[in-house]
Design a protein around this motif. Structure first.
Motif, PDB file in Angstrom:
ATOM      1  N   THR A  86       0.840  -1.202   0.000  1.00 18.39           N
ATOM      2  CA  THR A  86       0.000   0.000   0.000  1.00 18.39           C
ATOM      3  C   THR A  86       0.870   1.246   0.000  1.00 18.39           C
ATOM      4  O   THR A  86       2.071   1.202   0.304  1.00 18.39           O
ATOM      5  N   ALA A  87       0.231   2.376  -0.328  1.00 12.18           N
ATOM      6  CA  ALA A  87       0.932   3.666  -0.306  1.00 12.18           C
ATOM      7  C   ALA A  87      -0.059   4.781  -0.048  1.00 12.18           C
ATOM      8  O   ALA A  87      -1.213   4.725  -0.482  1.00 12.18           O
ATOM      9  N   ALA A  88       0.410   5.798   0.677  1.00  9.11           N
ATOM     10  CA  ALA A  88      -0.328   7.051   0.810  1.00  9.11           C
ATOM     11  C   ALA A  88       0.058   7.934  -0.366  1.00  9.11           C
ATOM     12  O   ALA A  88       1.237   8.010  -0.741  1.00  9.11           O
ATOM     13  N   LEU A  89      -0.916   8.597  -0.960  1.00 12.19           N
ATOM     14  CA  LEU A  89      -0.709   9.351  -2.189  1.00 12.19           C
ATOM     15  C   LEU A  89      -0.694  10.853  -1.920  1.00 12.19           C
ATOM     16  O   LEU A  89      -1.491  11.350  -1.120  1.00 12.19           O
ATOM     17  N   SER A  90       0.173  11.572  -2.601  1.00  9.00           N
ATOM     18  CA  SER A  90       0.135  13.031  -2.518  1.00  9.00           C
ATOM     19  C   SER A  90      -1.135  13.536  -3.191  1.00  9.00           C
ATOM     20  O   SER A  90      -1.797  12.813  -3.942  1.00  9.00           O
ATOM     21  N   THR A  91      -1.466  14.790  -2.930  1.00 13.07           N
ATOM     22  CA  THR A  91      -2.751  15.346  -3.367  1.00 13.07           C
ATOM     23  C   THR A  91      -3.047  15.149  -4.856  1.00 13.07           C
ATOM     24  O   THR A  91      -4.168  14.774  -5.212  1.00 13.07           O
ATOM     25  N   PRO A  92      -2.093  15.381  -5.773  1.00 11.89           N
ATOM     26  CA  PRO A  92      -2.415  15.190  -7.195  1.00 11.89           C
ATOM     27  C   PRO A  92      -2.794  13.755  -7.546  1.00 11.89           C
ATOM     28  O   PRO A  92      -3.533  13.528  -8.507  1.00 11.89           O
ATOM     29  N   LEU A  93      -2.303  12.778  -6.787  1.00 16.90           N
ATOM     30  CA  LEU A  93      -2.634  11.378  -7.024  1.00 16.90           C
ATOM     31  C   LEU A  93      -3.877  10.951  -6.244  1.00 16.90           C
ATOM     32  O   LEU A  93      -4.657  10.116  -6.715  1.00 16.90           O
ATOM     33  N   PHE A  94      -4.062  11.530  -5.073  1.00 13.86           N
ATOM     34  CA  PHE A  94      -5.216  11.186  -4.228  1.00 13.86           C
ATOM     35  C   PHE A  94      -6.534  11.649  -4.856  1.00 13.86           C
ATOM     36  O   PHE A  94      -7.559  10.958  -4.770  1.00 13.86           O
ATOM     37  N   GLN A  95      -6.516  12.824  -5.433  1.00 14.74           N
ATOM     38  CA  GLN A  95      -7.657  13.364  -6.182  1.00 14.74           C
ATOM     39  C   GLN A  95      -8.968  13.317  -5.384  1.00 14.74           C
ATOM     40  O   GLN A  95      -9.977  12.770  -5.837  1.00 14.74           O
ATOM     41  N   ASP A  96      -8.940  13.871  -4.187  1.00 19.62           N
ATOM     42  CA  ASP A  96     -10.134  13.939  -3.333  1.00 19.62           C
ATOM     43  C   ASP A  96     -10.760  12.568  -3.095  1.00 19.62           C
ATOM     44  O   ASP A  96     -11.986  12.446  -2.965  1.00 19.62           O
ATOM     45  N   GLY A  97      -9.938  11.547  -3.052  1.00 20.65           N
ATOM     46  CA  GLY A  97     -10.422  10.201  -2.751  1.00 20.65           C
ATOM     47  C   GLY A  97     -10.626   9.320  -3.964  1.00 20.65           C
ATOM     48  O   GLY A  97     -10.776   8.105  -3.820  1.00 20.65           O
ATOM     49  N   LEU A  98     -10.633   9.905  -5.160  1.00 17.01           N
ATOM     50  CA  LEU A  98     -10.810   9.093  -6.368  1.00 17.01           C
ATOM     51  C   LEU A  98      -9.622   8.146  -6.554  1.00 17.01           C
ATOM     52  O   LEU A  98      -9.759   7.073  -7.138  1.00 17.01           O
ATOM     53  N   GLY A  99      -8.451   8.527  -6.042  1.00 19.43           N
ATOM     54  CA  GLY A  99      -7.266   7.683  -6.171  1.00 19.43           C
ATOM     55  C   GLY A  99      -7.268   6.479  -5.251  1.00 19.43           C
ATOM     56  O   GLY A  99      -6.433   5.570  -5.412  1.00 19.43           O
ATOM     57  N   CYS A 100      -8.185   6.444  -4.289  1.00 20.61           N
ATOM     58  CA  CYS A 100      -8.263   5.295  -3.379  1.00 20.61           C
ATOM     59  C   CYS A 100      -8.589   4.025  -4.161  1.00 20.61           C
ATOM     60  O   CYS A 100      -9.562   3.989  -4.920  1.00 20.61           O
ATOM     61  N   GLY A 101      -7.784   2.994  -3.975  1.00 23.83           N
ATOM     62  CA  GLY A 101      -8.025   1.720  -4.636  1.00 23.83           C
ATOM     63  C   GLY A 101      -7.287   1.541  -5.941  1.00 23.83           C
ATOM     64  O   GLY A 101      -7.251   0.425  -6.486  1.00 23.83           O
ATOM     65  N   ARG A 102      -6.709   2.608  -6.491  1.00 25.19           N
ATOM     66  CA  ARG A 102      -5.963   2.473  -7.738  1.00 25.19           C
ATOM     67  C   ARG A 102      -4.644   1.745  -7.509  1.00 25.19           C
ATOM     68  O   ARG A 102      -4.078   1.796  -6.418  1.00 25.19           O
ATOM     69  N   CYS A 103      -4.152   1.110  -8.552  1.00 22.51           N
ATOM     70  CA  CYS A 103      -2.935   0.308  -8.449  1.00 22.51           C
ATOM     71  C   CYS A 103      -1.804   0.950  -9.248  1.00 22.51           C
ATOM     72  O   CYS A 103      -2.016   1.413 -10.377  1.00 22.51           O
ATOM     73  N   ASN A 139      12.629  19.720   0.619  1.00 22.88           N
ATOM     74  CA  ASN A 139      13.327  19.429   1.876  1.00 22.88           C
ATOM     75  C   ASN A 139      12.323  19.176   3.000  1.00 22.88           C
ATOM     76  O   ASN A 139      12.153  19.984   3.905  1.00 22.88           O
ATOM     77  N   GLY A 140      11.631  18.063   2.913  1.00 25.72           N
ATOM     78  CA  GLY A 140      10.692  17.679   3.967  1.00 25.72           C
ATOM     79  C   GLY A 140       9.236  17.768   3.573  1.00 25.72           C
ATOM     80  O   GLY A 140       8.408  17.002   4.058  1.00 25.72           O
ATOM     81  N   GLY A 141       8.900  18.726   2.698  1.00 17.87           N
ATOM     82  CA  GLY A 141       7.513  18.827   2.243  1.00 17.87           C
ATOM     83  C   GLY A 141       7.290  17.980   1.003  1.00 17.87           C
ATOM     84  O   GLY A 141       6.803  18.465  -0.027  1.00 17.87           O
ATOM     85  N   TRP A 142       7.625  16.707   1.134  1.00 14.67           N
ATOM     86  CA  TRP A 142       7.655  15.825  -0.039  1.00 14.67           C
ATOM     87  C   TRP A 142       6.291  15.689  -0.706  1.00 14.67           C
ATOM     88  O   TRP A 142       6.216  15.444  -1.911  1.00 14.67           O
ATOM     89  N   CYS A 143       5.227  15.835   0.047  1.00 14.91           N
ATOM     90  CA  CYS A 143       3.886  15.631  -0.516  1.00 14.91           C
ATOM     91  C   CYS A 143       3.182  16.940  -0.855  1.00 14.91           C
ATOM     92  O   CYS A 143       1.972  16.943  -1.109  1.00 14.91           O
ATOM     93  N   ASN A 144       3.918  18.034  -0.846  1.00 19.65           N
ATOM     94  CA  ASN A 144       3.314  19.315  -1.213  1.00 19.65           C
ATOM     95  C   ASN A 144       2.969  19.325  -2.699  1.00 19.65           C
ATOM     96  O   ASN A 144       3.811  18.981  -3.539  1.00 19.65           O
ATOM     97  N   PRO A 145       1.742  19.718  -3.053  1.00 20.06           N
ATOM     98  CA  PRO A 145       1.401  19.856  -4.480  1.00 20.06           C
ATOM     99  C   PRO A 145       2.326  20.872  -5.146  1.00 20.06           C
ATOM    100  O   PRO A 145       2.774  21.822  -4.491  1.00 20.06           O
ATOM    101  N   PRO A 146       2.674  20.682  -6.408  1.00 16.05           N
ATOM    102  CA  PRO A 146       2.151  19.654  -7.322  1.00 16.05           C
ATOM    103  C   PRO A 146       2.970  18.385  -7.363  1.00 16.05           C
ATOM    104  O   PRO A 146       2.879  17.624  -8.336  1.00 16.05           O
ATOM    105  N   ARG A 147       3.767  18.108  -6.341  1.00 15.55           N
ATOM    106  CA  ARG A 147       4.622  16.924  -6.358  1.00 15.55           C
ATOM    107  C   ARG A 147       3.779  15.648  -6.412  1.00 15.55           C
ATOM    108  O   ARG A 147       2.763  15.541  -5.722  1.00 15.55           O
ATOM    109  N   ARG A 148       4.240  14.699  -7.182  1.00 10.57           N
ATOM    110  CA  ARG A 148       3.650  13.359  -7.211  1.00 10.57           C
ATOM    111  C   ARG A 148       4.537  12.475  -6.354  1.00 10.57           C
ATOM    112  O   ARG A 148       5.717  12.285  -6.656  1.00 10.57           O
ATOM    113  N   HIS A 149       3.948  11.979  -5.269  1.00 10.80           N
ATOM    114  CA  HIS A 149       4.761  11.307  -4.258  1.00 10.80           C
ATOM    115  C   HIS A 149       4.006  10.109  -3.687  1.00 10.80           C
ATOM    116  O   HIS A 149       2.784  10.153  -3.499  1.00 10.80           O
ATOM    117  N   PHE A 150       4.765   9.054  -3.379  1.00 18.83           N
ATOM    118  CA  PHE A 150       4.225   7.852  -2.753  1.00 18.83           C
ATOM    119  C   PHE A 150       4.891   7.668  -1.394  1.00 18.83           C
ATOM    120  O   PHE A 150       6.112   7.488  -1.314  1.00 18.83           O
TER     121      PHE A 150
END
Length: 280
Positions: A86-103, A139-150
């Motif tokens: 599993t992975a937690a997704l940064s905001t651009p990948l999470f997409q308000d929950g639409l990214g939940c369950g994607r592989c 430098n620490g804000g790895w999940c700040n938009p628009p970064r794509r991060h897992f």
């Protein structure tokens, strides 16, 4: 003079090429070809590789409630359906929950900490990696938009890179979700409010449209997203009558299925039901 067999020459040349590539720290060995999935074909296409970064978080076991919070998965869901992949997704990948369950298939690149051979791992998006605006994005804000991060479960990250790395550059691509059995529905709510947790989706892995109806009716009731994988319908439903659920994916090409045998008559809140339909 005795001739060296051609096959030996080929083997020696291949070995020399491999050793030469190992001398450059910014290069990586290509990921081995992904074997054909053993499950049924979903018809969902694999995307091209894109650049991102990856870290790890949570308990070293990779299991527990921490790994599914923002999507709505419980610790039991994580252990039973997705394990440590599993992975937690940064905001651009999470997409308000639409990214939940994607592989996603992920591989480490261009780092001395990558596991030799740059193996890949397939993970399911089960959580949100929130922004940290108090730190710069590099430098620490790895999940700040628009970064794509897992932000990965530790066992999955360790398949890609050494723990000491902390963060590594990766490449990722969307892949079809291979699931066992039909879509699962955890039922919650009350007599006037139906709340469905929708899990174990094959193919695109996501859902963007949900409707329900009693098995003895032809009138569909549209449900709205509550958060993550949960969808709600404000209506009174008789528990003595089974429920039929219609689902549409949120990815292209969009698909729709009808789950008619998942939630039987005399259903109850607090239970999980599973039918035979999925996005095969």
């Amino acid at each position: 003079m005795e001739r060296i067999p051609a096959i030996v020459v080929v083997v020696l040349m291949a070995a020399a090429a491999q050793l030469a590539s190992a001398g450059f720290p910014n290069q990586y060995w290509p990921a081995p070809a992904t074997p054909a999935p053993s499950g049924p074909s979903t018809g969902f296409p694999t995307s091209g590789w894109q650049d991102a970064h990856a870290t790890f978080y949570g308990d070293d076991s990779g299991l527990g409630h921490d790994f599914g919070g923002a999507c709505g998965y419980s610790g039991e869901n994580i252990a039973g359906l997705y394990s440590t992949r599993t992975a937690a997704l940064s905001t651009p990948l999470f997409q308000d929950g639409l990214g939940c369950g994607r592989c996603y298939e992920i591989r480490c690149v261009q780092s001395k900490w990558c596991v030799a051979g740059s193996p890949s791992v397939i993970v399911t998006g089960t959580n949100l990696c929130p922004p940290n605006w108090y730190k710069p994005s590099d430098n620490g804000g790895w999940c700040n938009p628009p970064r794509r991060h897992f932000d990965m479960a530790p066992p999955s990250f360790y398949k890609l890179a050494a723990r000491v790395a902390g963060i590594v550059p990766v490449q990722y691509r969307r892949v079809p979700c291979q699931r066992s059995g039909g879509v699962r529905f955890y039922v919650a709510g009350n007599d006037y409010w139906l709340l469905l947790y929708i899990m174990n989706l094959g193919g695109a892995g996501d859902v963007s449209s949900v409707s329900v109806r009693p098995a003895d009716s032809s009138n569909w009731i549209d449900a709205s997203q509550n958060w993550g994988i949960t969808y709600q319908a404000f209506t009174r439903l008789e528990k003595s009558v089974g429920l039929v659920v219609r689902l549409s994916t949120g990815s292209s090409p969009q698909k729709t299925i009808v789950c008619g045998d998942a939630i039987p008559a005399y259903w109850a809140s607090g239970l999980t039901y599973q039918g035979s339909s999925n996005f095969w």
